[in-house]
Design a protein around this motif. Structure first.
Motif, mmCIF file in Angstrom:
data_model
loop_
_atom_site.group_PDB
_atom_site.id
_atom_site.type_symbol
_atom_site.label_atom_id
_atom_site.label_comp_id
_atom_site.label_asym_id
_atom_site.label_seq_id
_atom_site.Cartn_x
_atom_site.Cartn_y
_atom_site.Cartn_z
ATOM 1 N N PHE A 227 -5.771 -0.456 3.798
ATOM 2 C CA PHE A 227 -4.944 -0.966 4.864
ATOM 3 C C PHE A 227 -4.377 -2.227 4.763
ATOM 4 C CE2 PHE A 227 -8.241 2.267 6.101
ATOM 5 C CZ PHE A 227 -7.458 3.371 6.793
ATOM 6 N N ASP A 228 -5.236 -3.330 4.090
ATOM 7 C CA ASP A 228 -4.677 -4.489 4.155
ATOM 8 C C ASP A 228 -3.563 -4.651 3.060
ATOM 9 O OD1 ASP A 228 -5.688 -7.161 4.738
ATOM 10 O OD2 ASP A 228 -5.703 -7.517 2.219
ATOM 11 N N LEU A 229 -3.676 -3.704 2.008
ATOM 12 C CA LEU A 229 -2.502 -3.591 0.984
ATOM 13 C C LEU A 229 -1.189 -3.337 1.649
ATOM 14 C CD1 LEU A 229 -2.243 -3.344 -2.580
ATOM 15 C CD2 LEU A 229 -1.056 -1.619 -1.444
ATOM 16 N N VAL A 230 -1.319 -2.185 2.419
ATOM 17 C CA VAL A 230 -0.217 -1.703 3.367
ATOM 18 C C VAL A 230 0.605 -2.648 4.099
ATOM 19 C CG1 VAL A 230 0.629 0.131 4.788
ATOM 20 C CG2 VAL A 230 -0.722 0.656 2.849
ATOM 21 N N SER A 231 -0.410 -3.495 4.977
ATOM 22 C CA SER A 231 -0.227 -4.413 5.866
ATOM 23 C C SER A 231 0.789 -5.584 4.892
ATOM 24 C CB SER A 231 -1.357 -4.933 6.661
ATOM 25 O OG SER A 231 -0.869 -6.061 7.377
ATOM 26 N N THR A 232 0.304 -5.965 3.985
ATOM 27 C CA THR A 232 0.835 -7.261 3.158
ATOM 28 C C THR A 232 2.052 -6.628 2.595
ATOM 29 O OG1 THR A 232 -1.269 -8.225 2.194
ATOM 30 C CG2 THR A 232 0.610 -8.633 1.008
ATOM 31 N N ARG A 233 2.057 -5.392 2.245
ATOM 32 C CA ARG A 233 3.603 -5.212 1.587
ATOM 33 C C ARG A 233 4.737 -4.925 2.667
ATOM 34 N NH1 ARG A 233 2.978 -1.801 -3.214
ATOM 35 N NH2 ARG A 233 1.539 -3.053 -4.511
ATOM 36 N N PHE A 234 4.081 -4.177 3.994
ATOM 37 C CA PHE A 234 5.042 -4.051 4.946
ATOM 38 C C PHE A 234 5.520 -5.410 5.593
ATOM 39 C CE2 PHE A 234 6.612 -2.563 9.236
ATOM 40 C CZ PHE A 234 7.229 -1.451 8.443
ATOM 41 N N TYR A 235 4.572 -6.312 5.789
ATOM 42 C CA TYR A 235 5.168 -7.604 6.480
ATOM 43 C C TYR A 235 5.942 -8.515 5.676
ATOM 44 C CZ TYR A 235 1.751 -8.037 10.251
ATOM 45 O OH TYR A 235 1.111 -7.823 11.610
ATOM 46 N N GLY A 238 11.640 -7.587 2.302
ATOM 47 C CA GLY A 238 13.137 -8.285 2.876
ATOM 48 C C GLY A 238 13.727 -7.182 4.038
ATOM 49 N N LEU A 239 14.431 -8.003 4.718
ATOM 50 C CA LEU A 239 15.263 -7.159 5.905
ATOM 51 C C LEU A 239 16.680 -7.189 5.511
ATOM 52 C CD1 LEU A 239 13.303 -8.243 9.140
ATOM 53 C CD2 LEU A 239 12.471 -6.505 7.665
ATOM 54 N N TYR A 249 10.688 -0.324 2.990
ATOM 55 C CA TYR A 249 9.553 0.630 3.770
ATOM 56 C C TYR A 249 10.413 0.759 5.096
ATOM 57 C CZ TYR A 249 6.816 -1.208 0.210
ATOM 58 O OH TYR A 249 6.336 -1.755 -1.240
ATOM 59 N N ALA A 250 10.610 2.153 5.754
ATOM 60 C CA ALA A 250 10.929 2.230 6.882
ATOM 61 C C ALA A 250 10.031 2.186 7.995
ATOM 62 C CB ALA A 250 11.885 3.648 6.898
ATOM 63 N N SER A 251 8.517 2.744 7.580
ATOM 64 C CA SER A 251 7.369 2.900 8.455
ATOM 65 C C SER A 251 6.154 2.833 7.660
ATOM 66 C CB SER A 251 7.450 4.170 9.249
ATOM 67 O OG SER A 251 7.282 5.087 8.163
ATOM 68 N N VAL A 252 5.328 2.711 8.508
ATOM 69 C CA VAL A 252 3.755 2.416 7.722
ATOM 70 C C VAL A 252 3.545 3.388 6.830
ATOM 71 C CG1 VAL A 252 1.372 2.097 8.248
ATOM 72 C CG2 VAL A 252 2.800 1.126 9.765
ATOM 73 N N ARG A 253 3.906 4.803 7.353
ATOM 74 C CA ARG A 253 3.608 6.063 6.416
ATOM 75 C C ARG A 253 4.528 6.074 5.445
ATOM 76 N NH1 ARG A 253 4.200 12.130 9.241
ATOM 77 N NH2 ARG A 253 3.771 13.149 7.011
ATOM 78 N N ASN A 254 5.663 5.680 5.644
ATOM 79 C CA ASN A 254 6.456 5.500 4.629
ATOM 80 C C ASN A 254 6.177 4.768 3.490
ATOM 81 O OD1 ASN A 254 9.415 3.897 3.371
ATOM 82 N ND2 ASN A 254 9.439 6.354 3.134
ATOM 83 N N CYS A 255 5.631 3.378 4.062
ATOM 84 C CA CYS A 255 5.143 2.630 2.828
ATOM 85 C C CYS A 255 3.935 3.163 2.136
ATOM 86 C CB CYS A 255 4.698 1.217 3.810
ATOM 87 S SG CYS A 255 4.155 -0.113 2.499
ATOM 88 N N ALA A 256 2.989 3.885 2.710
ATOM 89 C CA ALA A 256 1.860 4.244 2.250
ATOM 90 C C ALA A 256 2.214 5.285 1.068
ATOM 91 C CB ALA A 256 0.772 4.954 3.251
#
Length: 307
Positions: A227-235, A238-239, A249-256
């Motif tokens: 969960f920490d890795l997904v959070s770091t990547r998503f945060y 770039g936008l 990543y479009a969403s948390v699920r997409n990121c994972a």
């Protein structure tokens, strides 16, 4: 007062563990969405990463993002630990016999962690941007944001994306804190209850908190890593300058999903040693500080009541 005690304990711990947070962020972003062997390894392990940052970016770089890190810990853990302390005092975490109830503790901890995640998210966002940014291009990993400090980062995000932009990625830290809290707070409470019952040390001794936090820190590291890795990547992604949507990543699920497809299951545990080296000491220090501050406050309150 409970919120102040919790926030002060976590912020005090963050002063010592922030260098480990910088190392953790860099290792989590290394080889983003690339299979093993397909990217340059700038950071071989925790110690090599710290050495690279210190020698190539200077001694101050190891404390990057300290201001938002302290702010995040004070706000987030002030709410999380403070609310949990209130729940403990109200007996919401105990059964009819007065013992710590595991299920109740987990439910209360999840609620406290979720609330804290929503409130502290903007600080976590800025912290991640600043800690990921490398002064030396040869060891840069992940997207490199341009802001040089906390105030500048907040101005930039707000100026481009408004209030919603400050809470971008909130769901990632929300889920992460729910998981962390559901493991950390109940296990610490149960472990402390067990250690205290054995009367190895006097009641109120710092060693009771020390032993209890060792187990809690280990379990948190294992549970939190993906969960920490997904959070770091998503945060940190770039936008798009026009739409404001994430470039990766479009969403948390997409990121994972993307991490799993590109890096496999082990990709979620990338930099796990850095996570433990950071989470272990931080859990230890914050919970010990928290327990001692509560004890001091209780003693002071009792003393004032007798005057």
């Amino acid at each position: 007062m409970e919120l102040l005690l919790g926030g002060s304990a976590a912020a005090s711990a963050a002063v010592f563990t922030n260098p480990l947070e910088v190392v953790k962020i860099r290792m989590q972003l290394q080889g983003e969405l690339q299979a093993k062997g397909k990217f340059t390894v700038h950071y071989r392990n925790v110690f090599h990463a710290a050495f690279q940052i210190l020698t190539k970016e200077g001694p101050l770089a190891i404390q990057k993002g300290l201001c938002p890190a302290l702010s995040y810990q004070f706000v987030m853990n002030g709410v999380r630990l403070g609310l949990y302390h209130v729940a403990e005092k109200q007996g919401l975490t105990k059964n009819a016999s007065g013992k710590v109830d595991t299920l109740r503790s987990i439910l209360v901890a999840c609620a406290c962690g979720g609330t804290a995640g929503v409130i502290g998210s903007p600080f976590c966002l800025v912290k991640t941007h600043l800690q990921a940014k490398a002064n030396a291009k040869e060891i840069a990993v992940g997207y490199q944001h341009s802001s040089e400090g906390m105030a500048a980062a907040f101005r930039s995000i707000y100026g481009k994306y408004g209030i919603p932009g400050l809470w971008r990625g909130m769901t990632t830290t929300l889920v992460r804190l729910i998981v962390v809290s559901s493991v950390q707070l109940p296990t610490f409470a149960k472990a402390r209850e067990f250690v205290t019952s054995k009367q190895l040390f006097p009641e109120g001794s710092i060693w009771n908190s020390f032993l209890a936090s060792l187990l809690s820190g280990l379990l948190v590291s294992v549970a939190m890593a993906p969960f920490d890795l997904v959070s770091t990547r998503f945060y940190n992604q770039g936008l798009d300058p026009i739409t404001g949507k994430g470039l990766l990543y479009a969403s948390v699920r997409n990121c994972a999903s993307k991490i799993f497809k590109a890096e496999g299951v082990l990709g979620f545990f990338k930099g796990w040693t850095a996570i433990y080296f950071r989470l272990g000491p931080h859990t230890l220090l914050s919970l010990v500080f928290w327990d001692q501050l509560k004890s001091m406050h209780k003693s002071y309150t009792t003393e004032q009541e007798t005057l």
